[in-house]
Design an enzyme around this catalytic site. Structure first.
Site, PDB file in Angstrom:
ATOM      1  N   HIS A 104       0.850  -1.212   0.000  1.00  9.36           N
ATOM      2  CA  HIS A 104       0.000   0.000   0.000  1.00  9.36           C
ATOM      3  C   HIS A 104       0.871   1.242   0.000  1.00  9.36           C
ATOM      4  O   HIS A 104       1.059   1.828   1.053  1.00  9.36           O
ATOM      5  CB  HIS A 104      -0.915  -0.007   1.225  1.00  9.36           C
ATOM      6  N   ILE A 143       1.389   5.072   1.268  1.00 10.84           N
ATOM      7  CA  ILE A 143       0.354   5.828   1.969  1.00 10.84           C
ATOM      8  C   ILE A 143      -0.190   4.939   3.079  1.00 10.84           C
ATOM      9  O   ILE A 143      -0.545   3.782   2.839  1.00 10.84           O
ATOM     10  CB  ILE A 143      -0.809   6.220   1.024  1.00 10.84           C
ATOM     11  N   GLY A 150      -6.306   4.379   5.456  1.00 13.11           N
ATOM     12  CA  GLY A 150      -7.319   5.011   6.297  1.00 13.11           C
ATOM     13  C   GLY A 150      -7.883   4.073   7.342  1.00 13.11           C
ATOM     14  O   GLY A 150      -8.143   4.477   8.481  1.00 13.11           O
ATOM     15  N   VAL A 151      -8.081   2.813   6.973  1.00 11.57           N
ATOM     16  CA  VAL A 151      -8.633   1.866   7.955  1.00 11.57           C
ATOM     17  C   VAL A 151      -7.670   1.665   9.124  1.00 11.57           C
ATOM     18  O   VAL A 151      -8.107   1.434  10.256  1.00 11.57           O
ATOM     19  CB  VAL A 151      -9.010   0.502   7.320  1.00 11.57           C
ATOM     20  N   GLU A 193      -8.416   2.375  13.050  1.00 10.81           N
ATOM     21  CA  GLU A 193      -8.098   1.363  14.059  1.00 10.81           C
ATOM     22  C   GLU A 193      -7.213   1.949  15.161  1.00 10.81           C
ATOM     23  O   GLU A 193      -7.400   1.649  16.338  1.00 10.81           O
ATOM     24  CB  GLU A 193      -7.417   0.144  13.425  1.00 10.81           C
TER      25      GLU A 193
END
Length: 148
Positions: free
Chosen positions: A48, A54, A57-58, A62
């Site tokens: 990623h 980057i 977002g998840v 978390e």
């Protein structure tokens, strides 16, 4: 201050899924500030994205949730904290999540959470994530402390 060793006594998460490195401020039942040092050595960056890393977002959400878990546990009475190893925080909902700015390796991701509502073992938290005081993500989190 709560360091990573103390965090591991509160949360069941471990590398590579322990996503907070330190708590810098906490006011039980009110708010918490915690951070994560985002580094290129994290396994998530293998995919990623290669050549353009980057932080997902998840993973930011978390990390917010984990900071919220520390806040919830540290807000429990001393009597209830005695059995903390037999409790876990389950997140029930994540609402209004918005991602405003990318997070990259080398960033210090700071989580700032405020309690919106607390009743019994249910917590509703407003979470925001910043890098150098730039808002990167935000969400409203709802969680419950339960027995394992």
């Amino acid at each position: 201050m709560i360091d990573v060793v103390q965090i591991q006594k509160i949360l069941p998460h471990r590398f590579p899924f322990l996503l907070i490195d330190r708590v810098t401020a906490i006011e039980p039942a009110k708010n918490i500030i915690a951070y994560k040092n985002v580094t290129i050595g994290e396994p998530i960056f293998q995919g990623h994205f290669p050549g353009h890393p980057i932080y997902p977002g998840v993973m930011i959400i978390e990390g917010m949730a984990q900071a919220g878990g520390v806040l919830a546990f540290k807000s429990m009475s001393d009597e209830h904290q005695a059995g903390i190893e037999n409790k876990v925080v389950y997140f029930m909902s994540i609402d209004g999540a918005k991602f405003r700015h990318p997070v990259k390796p080398g960033d210090r991701l700071e989580y700032r959470l405020n309690v919106l509502k607390h009743k019994g073992n249910i917590w509703v938290l407003e979470g925001k994530a910043y890098v150098d005081d730039v808002l990167c993500a935000e969400a409203e989190l709802k969680a419950m402390i339960v027995d394992k």
